[in-house]
Design an enzyme around this catalytic site. Structure first.
Site, PDB file in Angstrom:
ATOM      1  CG  ASP A 186      -0.378  -0.583   2.450  1.00 47.18           C
ATOM      2  OD1 ASP A 186       0.853  -0.768   2.520  1.00 47.18           O
ATOM      3  OD2 ASP A 186      -1.144  -0.868   3.380  1.00 47.18           O
ATOM      4  CD  GLU A 238      -3.459   4.202   6.744  1.00 47.91           C
ATOM      5  OE1 GLU A 238      -4.387   3.907   7.526  1.00 47.91           O
ATOM      6  OE2 GLU A 238      -2.269   3.922   6.983  1.00 47.91           O
TER       7      GLU A 238
END
Length: 417
Positions: A82, A143
């Site tokens: 990520d 997130e």
């Protein structure tokens, strides 16, 4: 006896360009980007993939990056990192601290990108030692829980081969040198809930002519703390956090509404639904008791699924990691209450393994108060802290974990058993 995958991984990572990877990591840390705005990060990662010789596509799911290396017959292995940062003001004091006010890589995703770039290059350079297809994915917006779904919706697995196995890892607090694996549940589900309390606004000097939503919200926040303690069985892990309360504009104005934002962490769908039902009931009850002119609005928002490792896949990867780093370096931390959107990449129940790489600098760990592991763990900066600063010495080990995990399948392409 060291496995063939471990021996190959050690060979392919024996001469990693660690200084260059450290420079890459520090540059990423200086230039963090929020979810779905990872343009610079994505471009830097794509450049690394192309330099390594991978066919590379950008802009998938917004800012996602995919590199692919077809290398003969064998399984399709997907490695994911990520890329997004957080709206946190950095307080690490690092020489390479964030140069973007109010934005910081407070969760270690810059380290994840560095690990993935290093692993892609090592596997590409050592392609004579393995067979199959490697897919490396730089994912946006972990997130916010949007990135994996956005890449899937942008036809990730129509544009690239569907993987036979998915692998990912995360930087975590703890003394450098440990790799946390757990077959089955390793991370919890997360659910956001928003509540709007409707009152009747007015002048602060005449509260009797109003219905004060701030007072109602305060009672509601207090009452919500009983959901876990009194409505969830002790054997079931759950967390309810009130992360935000908003109301009012001036000292002497009683507002017309108050807003409350909650986050739930659960490890089963049954507990999640029970908590949501309790929140709705408590919100309605408190607003009724206060005489609110309207029922509260309770909205269930973003959610992350539980991360549940395929047991055989995780044991296979953990065994190779044990061969690479030593059996004493592998630990089972139990299920964490943190959450991930990585499982959304596992369409059609594709098996996956997700693990943690401990990354607290030795001097920080040694200075932390506490006489045992758990006391120190609670005292060192955690993910999302403005003081979170993984040790760059984990760059080479983090590359090796990805390389060896992939090779657990690619050095024996006939066997995904």
């Amino acid at each position: 006896m060291t496995s063939a995958a471990a021996r190959t991984a050690l060979d392919l990572t024996a001469d990693l360009p660690v200084p260059a990877l450290e420079d890459f990591y520090r540059d990423l840390h200086r230039h963090p980007e929020l979810s779905l705005h990872e343009h610079r990060t994505a471009a830097a990662l794509a450049d690394r993939f192309r330099t390594a010789g991978l066919d590379t596509v950008t802009g998938i799911g917004g800012t996602g990056v995919v590199g692919i290396l077809r290398n003969g017959d064998g399984p399709v292995v997907l490695l994911r990192a990520d890329m997004d940062a957080l709206p946190v003001t950095e307080a690490t004091g690092l020489a390479y601290a964030s140069e973007k006010p109010g934005v910081m890589h407070a969760c270690g995703h810059d380290l994840h990108v560095t690990w993935l770039a290093g692993a892609a290059a090592a596997l590409a350079a050592g392609r004579d030692a393995w067979s199959g297809t490697l897919i490396v994915v730089g994912q946006p917006a972990e997130e916010t829980g949007e990135g994996a779904a956005a890449m899937i919706e942008d036809h990730l697995y129509q544009r690239f081969p569907p993987p036979d196995v998915l692998l990912a890892q995360h930087a975590a607090p703890g003394p450098v040198g440990f790799y946390a694996h757990r077959p089955g549940l390793i991370m919890s589900a997360s659910t956001d809930i928003d509540i709007v309390v409707h009152g009747r606004g007015g002048h602060g000097s005449r509260p009797e002519s109003t219905v004060d939503p701030v007072v109602t919200a305060a009672y509601l926040v207090t009452r919500l703390q009983t959901v876990v303690s009194r409505e969830i069985a002790p054997r079931d892990s759950a967390v309810l956090t009130v992360g935000r309360i908003e109301a009012g504009t001036r000292h002497n104005i009683i507002p017309a509404e108050a807003r409350i934002s909650l986050n739930l962490r659960t490890q089963s769908e049954e507990v999640r639904e029970r908590m949501i039902a309790a929140i709705r009931r408590i919100a309605a009850g408190e607003c009724l008791a206060a005489g609110c002119p309207r029922e509260p609005e309770v909205t269930v928002g973003n959610s992350f699924p539980a991360t549940v490792n395929d047991p055989d896949t995780d044991r296979r990867v953990a065994a190779v990691h044990g061969d690479v780093f030593g059996a004493g370096t592998i630990l089972d931390p139990g299920p964490a209450m943190g959450s991930e959107d990585f499982p959304l990449l596992a369409e059609d129940d594709t098996p996956y393994s997700y693990w943690f790489v401990t990354s607290t600098p030795p001097d920080v760990w040694d200075a932390a108060p506490g006489s045992d592991l758990m006391e120190k763990f609670a005292a060192v900066p955690s993910n999302h802290s403005p003081h979170f600063a993984p040790d760059p010495s984990t760059i080479a080990p983090g590359v090796r974990t990805l390389v060896s995990g992939a090779l657990a399948y690619l050095v024996s392409p006939a066997g995904l058993s």
